[in-house]
Scaffold this motif. Structure first.
Motif, mmCIF file in Angstrom:
data_model
loop_
_atom_site.group_PDB
_atom_site.id
_atom_site.type_symbol
_atom_site.label_atom_id
_atom_site.label_comp_id
_atom_site.label_asym_id
_atom_site.label_seq_id
_atom_site.Cartn_x
_atom_site.Cartn_y
_atom_site.Cartn_z
ATOM 1 N N LEU A 162 25.410 3.390 26.299
ATOM 2 C CA LEU A 162 26.588 3.244 27.136
ATOM 3 C C LEU A 162 26.282 2.238 28.232
ATOM 4 C CD1 LEU A 162 29.430 4.513 27.745
ATOM 5 C CD2 LEU A 162 28.240 5.958 29.395
ATOM 6 N N GLY A 163 27.192 1.318 28.469
ATOM 7 C CA GLY A 163 27.020 0.331 29.527
ATOM 8 C C GLY A 163 28.283 0.200 30.355
ATOM 9 N N ALA A 164 28.192 -0.578 31.442
ATOM 10 C CA ALA A 164 29.347 -0.773 32.324
ATOM 11 C C ALA A 164 29.043 -1.914 33.283
ATOM 12 C CB ALA A 164 29.655 0.498 33.097
ATOM 13 N N THR A 165 30.046 -2.286 34.043
ATOM 14 C CA THR A 165 29.894 -3.247 35.131
ATOM 15 C C THR A 165 30.136 -2.512 36.440
ATOM 16 O OG1 THR A 165 30.630 -5.095 33.759
ATOM 17 C CG2 THR A 165 30.796 -5.376 36.148
ATOM 18 N N LEU A 166 29.213 -2.662 37.378
ATOM 19 C CA LEU A 166 29.317 -2.059 38.705
ATOM 20 C C LEU A 166 29.867 -3.111 39.652
ATOM 21 C CD1 LEU A 166 28.591 0.323 40.646
ATOM 22 C CD2 LEU A 166 26.381 -0.829 40.970
ATOM 23 N N ASN A 167 30.915 -2.765 40.394
ATOM 24 C CA ASN A 167 31.561 -3.686 41.330
ATOM 25 C C ASN A 167 31.162 -3.320 42.757
ATOM 26 O OD1 ASN A 167 33.372 -5.178 39.391
ATOM 27 N ND2 ASN A 167 33.929 -3.065 38.983
ATOM 28 N N VAL A 168 30.373 -4.174 43.389
ATOM 29 C CA VAL A 168 29.897 -3.938 44.748
ATOM 30 C C VAL A 168 30.780 -4.738 45.699
ATOM 31 C CG1 VAL A 168 27.928 -4.142 46.316
ATOM 32 C CG2 VAL A 168 27.546 -3.645 43.876
#
Length: 168
Positions: A142-148
């Protein structure tokens, strides 16, 4: 006598019609096939977690993490380590197809905070949306993009992503 014959003939014709009528609506039957397939219950376990690693933030940016190869920092972010992705193992009936469902977005936060105490996850995706259970098992990551955000509060952020697997 003519009247009697006519009445008799009419009576015979009426009973004959009733006899034909009941023969045409005679009861009939047919057998239907019945079947069932019993499948093993699905099991799902996770090894590891979606860990974006330690990040230095000098402004807004994103961290993409989609494989064991590590994360990719963009914008005003510096990734200090590679991060890790969880590996999920599905168990069930050998040879059957399964479908993986994950939410496409999520939130991780510091102690249930809001605003600058939380970050959004986008493009959450499983490495495979479906697969065949070989030997009664299949795996995916499982992967994702983290928005900082610019001005993101320092701290350790945590959250949950619900993963669902169903027989196809």
């Amino acid at each position: 006598m003519t009247k009697t014959l006519r009445l008799g003939a009419a009576g015979i014709a009426m009973f004959a019609a009733l006899g034909v009528s009941s023969a045409a609506s005679a009861q009939t039957t047919v057998d239907a096939d019945a079947r069932a397939e019993i499948l093993n219950p699905l099991t799902l376990s996770a090894d590891g977690q979606l860990d974006f690693g330690r990040i230095i933030s000098d402004g807004a940016g994103t961290v993409q993490l989609y494989s064991a190869a590590g994360n990719v920092c963009a914008g005003d972010l510096i990734c200090l380590d590679d991060g890790t992705v969880p590996t999920f193992t599905v168990g069930g009936t050998d040879g059957r197809e399964v479908t993986v469902t994950v939410p496409t977005t999520g939130t991780i936060s510091i102690g249930g905070g809001t605003g600058f105490d939380e970050m959004d996850l986008t493009a959450v995706a499983a490495s495979s949306g479906s697969g065949t259970l070989t030997g009664g098992e299949a795996t995916f990551t499982l992967g994702a993009t983290l928005n900082v955000k610019d001005g993101q509060n320092a701290g350790e952020y945590e959250g949950d992503i619900t993963v669902q697997v169903d027989y196809s």
